[in-house]
Design a protein around this motif. Structure first.
Motif, mmCIF file in Angstrom:
data_model
loop_
_atom_site.group_PDB
_atom_site.id
_atom_site.type_symbol
_atom_site.label_atom_id
_atom_site.label_comp_id
_atom_site.label_asym_id
_atom_site.label_seq_id
_atom_site.Cartn_x
_atom_site.Cartn_y
_atom_site.Cartn_z
ATOM 1 N N ILE A 150 -9.231 54.777 -3.655
ATOM 2 C CA ILE A 150 -8.055 55.595 -3.387
ATOM 3 C C ILE A 150 -7.201 54.927 -2.312
ATOM 4 N N GLN A 153 -6.145 59.012 0.858
ATOM 5 C CA GLN A 153 -7.066 60.115 0.615
ATOM 6 C C GLN A 153 -6.379 61.475 0.745
ATOM 7 N N THR A 156 -4.092 62.183 -2.264
ATOM 8 C CA THR A 156 -4.918 62.430 -3.442
ATOM 9 C C THR A 156 -5.496 63.839 -3.393
ATOM 10 N N VAL A 194 -9.221 59.267 -8.854
ATOM 11 C CA VAL A 194 -9.963 58.570 -7.791
ATOM 12 C C VAL A 194 -10.644 57.311 -8.326
#
Length: 230
Positions: A150, A153, A156, A194
């Motif tokens: 990723i 983070q 996401t 991911v």
């Protein structure tokens, strides 16, 4: 029905009406008079059961957030692999929003209505952060052990959570996709996001999902409360 049972029934009816009106109209556009009219009480009757409209909102948000935390921690108790944890977080958050759309709309959208700096607002923020910590840890652990790749983070996590919470706006039980299918597809999308090669179970045990007794059951199939099913 004795006095205690009558009080409990009145309190539940007030909370059900509040969730429905707050979700549909918004907290600011809903008055105590609106609540009283919805449950067939006087304003004084409503105030017998709640200290104020804001206290009622805080109580609903507190119960929803704590219920989500408790259910999540129970489901994750014996789950260790990051991909399995993320899959369970995705499917359970999706299912909770699909099954309790009015409660989750209030929980997600009305933090702005609590007085800034108030103990209630600070408490709700702390509960929200405690829940999101499960997402942060699952994603961070997957990056740390190399099972996730990723770039950002936080972005996401926010993107995946927004995907899940959106079901409160459009999911309908009589739509084209079953809830199990929606959960499975969202898990596949999440694991692809991911860059995980792991296949994980999608559907949470329904008995482990949080239950909100004040959720208005009659609106789940009401087209006016959500977009057409997909």
């Amino acid at each position: 029905m004795d006095l205690k049972d009558r009080d409990a029934d009145a309190s539940r009816r007030i909370r059900t009406a509040a969730v429905l009106l707050f979700a549909r109209r918004g907290y600011a556009a809903t008055s105590v008079r609106d609540l009283a009219r919805e449950v067939g009480m006087t304003n004084a009757g409503v105030y017998h059961h709640v200290a104020s409209k804001e206290a009622l909102l805080a109580d609903l948000m507190r119960g929803a957030q704590q219920g989500l935390i408790d259910a999540t921690e129970h489901m994750l108790r014996d789950v260790h692999a990051p991909a399995d944890r993320l899959a369970l977080l995705i499917s359970s958050l999706t299912a909770t929003h699909a099954l309790s759309p009015m409660t989750t709309r209030v929980m997600d959208g009305e933090l702005r209505s609590l007085t800034p700096g108030s103990p209630a607002r600070d408490e709700i923020i702390a509960l929200r952060d405690a829940y999101e910590e499960h997402w942060r840890r699952a994603i961070a652990d997957g990056v740390a052990d190399g099972s996730f790749r990723i770039a950002d983070q936080r972005l996401t996590r926010l993107a995946l959570m927004s995907m899940c919470t959106g079901t409160s706006e459009w999911y309908r039980p009589d739509g084209d996709s079953t809830l199990e299918q929606v959960c499975a597809e969202f898990v596949a999308i999440g694991l692809a996001a991911v860059r995980s090669s792991v296949r994980a179970a999608a559907a949470p045990d329904p008995s482990l999902l949080p239950e909100f007794p004040w959720e208005p059951p009659h609106v789940r199939n009401d087209p006016s409360s959500a977009e057409a099913g997909r």
